[in-house]
Design an enzyme around this catalytic site. Sequence first.
Site, PDB file in Angstrom:
ATOM      1  N   TYR A 183     119.091  32.018  52.167  1.00 22.34           N
ATOM      2  CA  TYR A 183     117.837  32.162  52.920  1.00 22.34           C
ATOM      3  C   TYR A 183     117.029  33.389  52.492  1.00 22.34           C
ATOM      4  O   TYR A 183     116.074  33.752  53.165  1.00 22.34           O
ATOM      5  CB  TYR A 183     118.117  32.249  54.424  1.00 22.34           C
ATOM      6  CG  TYR A 183     118.302  30.909  55.100  1.00 22.34           C
ATOM      7  CD1 TYR A 183     118.635  29.771  54.372  1.00 22.34           C
ATOM      8  CD2 TYR A 183     118.145  30.773  56.475  1.00 22.34           C
ATOM      9  CE1 TYR A 183     118.820  28.562  55.005  1.00 22.34           C
ATOM     10  CE2 TYR A 183     118.324  29.559  57.108  1.00 22.34           C
ATOM     11  CZ  TYR A 183     118.667  28.456  56.369  1.00 22.34           C
ATOM     12  OH  TYR A 183     118.854  27.248  57.010  1.00 22.34           O
ATOM     13  N   LYS A 219     132.577  28.084  53.039  1.00 18.85           N
ATOM     14  CA  LYS A 219     132.853  26.920  52.206  1.00 18.85           C
ATOM     15  C   LYS A 219     133.392  27.436  50.869  1.00 18.85           C
ATOM     16  O   LYS A 219     132.892  27.117  49.786  1.00 18.85           O
ATOM     17  CB  LYS A 219     131.553  26.104  52.026  1.00 18.85           C
ATOM     18  CG  LYS A 219     131.734  24.774  51.366  1.00 18.85           C
ATOM     19  CD  LYS A 219     132.417  23.729  52.245  1.00 18.85           C
ATOM     20  CE  LYS A 219     132.614  22.445  51.454  1.00 18.85           C
ATOM     21  NZ  LYS A 219     133.303  21.399  52.232  1.00 18.85           N
ATOM     22  N   ASP A 262     132.291  22.553  57.255  1.00 14.76           N
ATOM     23  CA  ASP A 262     132.222  21.123  57.592  1.00 14.76           C
ATOM     24  C   ASP A 262     133.279  20.771  58.637  1.00 14.76           C
ATOM     25  O   ASP A 262     133.015  20.120  59.643  1.00 14.76           O
ATOM     26  CB  ASP A 262     132.351  20.255  56.334  1.00 14.76           C
ATOM     27  CG  ASP A 262     133.521  20.650  55.445  1.00 14.76           C
ATOM     28  OD1 ASP A 262     134.103  21.742  55.642  1.00 14.76           O
ATOM     29  OD2 ASP A 262     133.874  19.865  54.540  1.00 14.76           O
ATOM     30  N   ASP A 265     122.489  29.064  60.960  1.00  8.27           N
ATOM     31  CA  ASP A 265     121.291  28.343  61.384  1.00  8.27           C
ATOM     32  C   ASP A 265     121.674  26.924  61.821  1.00  8.27           C
ATOM     33  O   ASP A 265     121.296  26.454  62.892  1.00  8.27           O
ATOM     34  CB  ASP A 265     120.304  28.309  60.207  1.00  8.27           C
ATOM     35  CG  ASP A 265     118.952  27.766  60.615  1.00  8.27           C
ATOM     36  OD1 ASP A 265     118.621  27.822  61.807  1.00  8.27           O
ATOM     37  OD2 ASP A 265     118.226  27.292  59.713  1.00  8.27           O
ATOM     38  N   ASP A 276     122.148  25.068  65.969  1.00  8.54           N
ATOM     39  CA  ASP A 276     121.515  23.860  66.509  1.00  8.54           C
ATOM     40  C   ASP A 276     122.568  22.838  66.929  1.00  8.54           C
ATOM     41  O   ASP A 276     122.410  22.152  67.945  1.00  8.54           O
ATOM     42  CB  ASP A 276     120.559  23.237  65.472  1.00  8.54           C
ATOM     43  CG  ASP A 276     119.220  23.972  65.419  1.00  8.54           C
ATOM     44  OD1 ASP A 276     119.192  25.172  65.775  1.00  8.54           O
ATOM     45  OD2 ASP A 276     118.209  23.370  65.023  1.00  8.54           O
TER      46      ASP A 276
HETATM   47  C1  IPM Z   1     116.193  30.049  63.653  1.00 12.49           C
HETATM   48  C2  IPM Z   1     115.072  29.380  62.915  1.00 12.49           C
HETATM   49  C3  IPM Z   1     114.669  30.261  61.747  1.00 12.49           C
HETATM   50  C4  IPM Z   1     115.911  30.507  60.913  1.00 12.49           C
HETATM   51  C5  IPM Z   1     113.528  29.734  60.923  1.00 12.49           C
HETATM   52  C6  IPM Z   1     112.280  29.578  61.762  1.00 12.49           C
HETATM   53  C7  IPM Z   1     113.274  30.590  59.722  1.00 12.49           C
HETATM   54  O1  IPM Z   1     115.450  28.113  62.503  1.00 12.49           O
HETATM   55  O2  IPM Z   1     115.965  31.143  64.183  1.00 12.49           O
HETATM   56  O3  IPM Z   1     117.279  29.488  63.720  1.00 12.49           O
HETATM   57  O4  IPM Z   1     116.288  29.694  60.105  1.00 12.49           O
HETATM   58  O5  IPM Z   1     116.530  31.544  61.122  1.00 12.49           O
HETATM   59 MN    MN Z   2     117.333  27.486  63.296  1.00 19.45          MN
END
Ligand code: IPM
Ligand code: MN
Length: 339
Positions: free
Chosen positions: A131, A178, A211, A235, A239
Amino acid sequence: MYTITVIRGDGIGPEITEATIRVIEATGIECRWVEAHLGRPDDPLPAETLAQIRAAGILLKAPVMTPKMGRKIVVEHDDRTQRLYSNVNTALRLELGAYVNVRPIRTMVGVRSPVQSLDVVIIRELTEDIYSGYEHRIGEDAAEAIKIVTRQASERAARFAFEYARRHRRRRLSIIHKANVLQLTDGLFLRTATEVSRDYPEIQCDEAMVDSCAYHLARHPEQWDVLLMANQYGDILSDLCAGLVGSFGLAPGANFGEGMAIFEASHGAALDLAGQNRANPVALILSGAMMLDHLGETGAAHRIREAVRTVIREGRTVTPDLGGSAKTTAMTNVIIDHL
Ligand code: IPM
Ligand code: MN
């Protein structure tokens, strides 16, 4: 009186920021809120914004959309070097020196969720991995991105994670990687974090492939505790965990650097919900509670978390993502009533 910079952000950002400020003020903590701007197409990362945040050392931040400029965000440094960024959120974090992201995510009574019992803290290295934004084209039909891992950044994130685990009396820390494929990069991250673990004998340290970790988060959520990982895995698994506990709206977060702390939810700007007074404000409100912890106002932070938990458990005044029909403002009012 605390001075706190605020970025109200895009999409649902202004609504959830307003909710968070109201809840914090309702605890009786006095703050001076300094409004800062981010993500304007003509000047996505204003020098003034960076100066305001550096002066305060603390930022409450809603999600910000990266303007579609077709070019990178350029930051000129005093030593005449330049840094290019492709996303305004990452640019802000890195320019402010935030090096680690902490995301506590847990199931809550009253929320229908795919798993029964998850209570994890994702600790995500923020400054490198894939990133960093070092991407380039190779001719017309190929492109590459560079994944960077250093011992220094890995050690700093790992040290933070173990200190966090110790301070919060967490028993187990898993290093997620990984390294069977990315032997040099993830291998270095894993080795470095394992070395750091020796200084923390009271915390059970183990490792898992990312994974397999994803699978076992879904199948055996209760077995996980603190999860330490590089930027991209953090990241993605953030989620995943938000989904497993039933809503994006339940995953708060904080980014820390030297003398710098940024409090922001894990979710994005949700443009489809913007301006409708329907967004779940809880992730940013709980990020606000993390901010109060950071300020040493642990009593107020605790009261906010309890109030949020009670309102969600009662389930009468919750937003649509949590199965209710309440407006953002109504849910916020009830949280304030429960303080
Ligand atoms: C998060 C978001 C950010 C990240 C994006 C907006 C760059 O997805 O805070 O998780 O990947 O860190
Ligand atoms: Mn994110």
